[in-house]
Design an enzyme around this catalytic site. Structure first.
Site, PDB file in Angstrom:
ATOM      1  N   GLY A 181       0.744  -1.266  -0.020  1.00  0.00           N
ATOM      2  CA  GLY A 181      -0.080   0.088  -0.022  1.00  0.00           C
ATOM      3  C   GLY A 181       0.982   1.471  -0.084  1.00  0.00           C
ATOM      4  NE  ARG A 339      15.337   2.107 -15.663  1.00  0.00           N
ATOM      5  CZ  ARG A 339      14.872   0.702 -15.575  1.00  0.00           C
ATOM      6  NH1 ARG A 339      13.606   0.614 -15.946  1.00  0.00           N
ATOM      7  NH2 ARG A 339      15.520  -0.215 -15.331  1.00  0.00           N
ATOM      8  CG  ASP A 341      11.866  -2.032 -18.332  1.00  0.00           C
ATOM      9  OD1 ASP A 341      12.903  -2.204 -17.498  1.00  0.00           O
ATOM     10  OD2 ASP A 341      11.300  -2.693 -18.709  1.00  0.00           O
ATOM     11  CD  GLU A 370      16.968  -2.346 -17.180  1.00  0.00           C
ATOM     12  OE1 GLU A 370      17.048  -3.139 -16.676  1.00  0.00           O
ATOM     13  OE2 GLU A 370      15.775  -2.079 -17.989  1.00  0.00           O
TER      14      GLU A 370
END
Length: 619
Positions: A181, A339, A341, A370
């Site tokens: 959460g 960013r 991936d 990445e």
């Protein structure tokens, strides 16, 4: 006697590093007088091996037993190039290549040089900045969690400190569907804590609506996961961060979506028609089906992650080009960059188009990629990538530095390998990129750095879940981490803290590197250490922007300078068991300084310090 040429030293190659079109690079090569030489040439070739230019070097002087040959090299257009020398003698000639540890892992026995666009710029705010990476579900929870619209099934832990679920289902599947959460409001409430660490950039792992806790299986690109909060909550986070001088970078996952998504809709969860449901779906062309609908191309064979055909016009419009495209949507809410991936699975054309779009929205937007290797010469799927020569990426993730640092502190390298790695990256990356490069010690894809510095255990998940560092190992790991993070913050680039590393979190790879932040149980000494590093880095233009030169890298001892605008800092790290007597100036930050004399400092085992001149005895 050997012929002398070192591309990492200005006395042999000036300027250092990359070039722009038409920029002249002065080369100097030293040849023993015992080698009868009639001519010296530098031969330049393209990355595919095609010869393109020859540059003559003329006799320009003498240095003891060496004759010095000098000449200019110039490249006309951006690209990745390699070069070597040809030495002519009365009875023939020979080629001179790189030798020994100076050999580039991709280029073989040739020296590498990149020519980059003259207009290539990176955001000033990212240069040398301290980055803090947050795995949103596990950082901080505030208030009640609204589960309306949450993709099912899921498990919500009742206790923030419970262990992550790692057991597979009866079918052997690992669902990654347990949540704690953590949310936008929780991050917002901890911004003062982050500011006190010197953090200037927040990098958030994916936040879009998704089934899994990692959220790399995107369900709806433009909608935040309900458990994290609303668009208004995200916008409030960005506004609060900006007030504190922080930027917010989001994870862009564009190589694949989730099978349980608005676009593929294999489970029929979303309204509308997904590609799995009908070949008439507006998203059908995004995917590759072999035998419709159950056989399709997926990311690394995971059928929950169907791969996207990135250059599909409708996908490009949806993610990049449209007025309310994915990147535009989040930037309007306050995001300052992305960013990417698995960027090596995105075509160069896609990356550059995305870069151009976010820069059109915000000329200072940041794009990180990445990349696990040297990004300047990266080959992916038989294609040499053009991350720098086409000005695609502002910053790659600097995994080579991480490996070099771990090897040094685990005594798998005496310092020479670390120096070669650092100087190789610094030479191959454009300086404006190097200043932004994301220097990390840990991420959501690696074991926690505290663990990695002690143990490379690679057993199954059950063993990893039960395995912990012993008390003696933990004490040693803490000592190593303090020295390793000091080195991380002293090197060129943007040091990145993976959430909780500053609190002393340990754990092996996924999911044990993704446990919840231990609020109230942080290792205070380590936190204070990171706080000092962050403050020093934030206030030091030399550390943020300075050049680097090593003066020692052997016998488990490192010494290098960082220089900028006439100011120089000297950095010393002693990994050896012997004390190291060093000349010192004013100590800005240090550890294990055994005694201080008028002319220097004695640095003990695992000691480190950063100093500036002149020396002051009253500190």
């Amino acid at each position: 006697m050997r012929i002398l040429f070192d591309s990492k030293q200005l006395q042999y190659k000036d300027p250092f590093g990359t070039l722009t079109p038409g920029q002249r690079c002065r080369l100097h090569i030293k040849i023993p007088v015992t080698v009868p030489t009639t001519q010296v040439q530098c031969l330049l070739q393209r990355e595919n091996g095609e010869a393109c230019r020859q540059f003559p070097l003329e006799l320009s002087g003498r240095d003891g037993a060496y004759e010095i040959y000098s000449g200019d090299m110039c490249i006309d257009e951006p690209g990745l190039y390699f070069y070597y020398f040809y030495i002519s003698k009365p009875d023939g000639g020979f080629r001179l290549f790189r030798q020994g540890s100076d050999t580039n892992m991709e280029a073989g026995d040739l020296w590498q040089i990149s020519c980059i666009p003259a207009e290539f710029t990176t955001p000033d705010w990212a240069k040398g900045a301290v980055i803090y990476q947050i795995f949103p579900d596990r950082f901080c929870k505030s208030g009640q969690v609204d589960l309306t619209g949450k993709l099912e099934p899921y498990i919500l832990h009742k206790d923030w400190n419970e262990e992550v679920f790692w057991q597979p289902t009866e079918d052997g599947e690992v669902l990654n569907n347990d949540f704690y959460g953590g949310n936008f409001q929780g991050i917002t409430e901890k911004l003062d804590y982050l500011a006190d660490l010197g953090v200037e950039i927040l990098y958030l792992n994916p936040i879009s609506k998704s089934f899994s806790s990692h959220r790399y299986d995107t369900g709806d690109y433009k909608t935040p996961d309900p458990m994290l909060g609303t668009e208004a909550d995200f916008a409030a986070l960005c506004q609060a961060a900006h007030k504190r001088g922080m930027k917010v970078v989001l994870d862009g996952v564009y190589s694949h979506t989730g099978s349980n998504s608005l676009y593929f809709n294999k489970e029929g969860t979303f309204p509308g028609t997904g590609a799995y449901q009908s070949q008439q779906s507006p998203f059908y062309d995004w995917y590759t089906f072999y035998d419709y609908p159950d056989s399709y191309h997926s990311w690394w064979g995971f059928d929950t992650l169907p791969t996207i055909k990135k250059m599909t016009p409708s996908f490009m419009e949806y993610v990049i080009d449209g007025e309310d495209s994915v990147v535009a949507h989040w930037m309007k809410l306050g995001a300052d960059g992305f960013r990417l991936d698995v960027v090596d699975e995105l075509p160069d054309e896609f990356v550059l188009r995305l870069k151009n779009r976010i820069r059109a929205i915000d000329p200072q937007a940041l794009l990180i990629g990445e990349v696990w290797e040297d990004a300047s010469n990266k080959i992916a799927y038989d294609t040499r990538r053009r991350y720098f020569v086409d000005a695609e990426l502002d910053s790659p993730m600097n995994y080579p530095f991480r490996r070099a640092i771990i090897n040094f502190f685990r005594k798998m390298d005496d310092g020479r390998g670390l120096k070669d790695t650092v100087m190789g990256i610094v030479e191959n990356y454009p300086p404006q990129v190097m200043a932004c490069t994301m220097n990390l010690l840990g991420t959501h894809d690696t074991p926690r750095i505290l663990t990695a510095l002690m143990d490379d255990f690679d057993g199954d998940r059950e063993e990893k879940a039960a395995r912990r560092l012993s008390r003696s190992q933990w004490i040693t790991a803490m000592e190593r981490l303090q020295a390793a993070s000091f080195l991380q913050f002293m090197l060129p680039g943007a040091p990145s803290i993976y959430y909780g590393d500053e609190a002393g979190m340990e754990g092996y790879g996924d999911p044990f590197c993704r446990r919840t932040f231990p609020w109230g149980r942080q290792e205070q000494q380590l936190h204070e250490h990171y706080r000092r590093l962050g403050r020093l880095r934030k206030d030091s233009p030399v550390l943020r922007l300075g050049d680097i030169q090593f003066f020692r890298a052997a016998n488990l001892q490192l010494g290098f300078t960082r220089s900028y605008q006439g100011k120089t800092l000297k950095i010393y790290i002693n990994r050896s068991s012997d004390n190291w007597d060093i000349p010192a100036g004013r100590v800005l930050l240090g550890h294990n300084l055994l005694d201080v004399a008028g002319d220097g400092v004695r640095l003990g085992h695992m000691g480190y310090c950063v100093v500036e001149e002149p020396w002051k005895k009253d500190i």
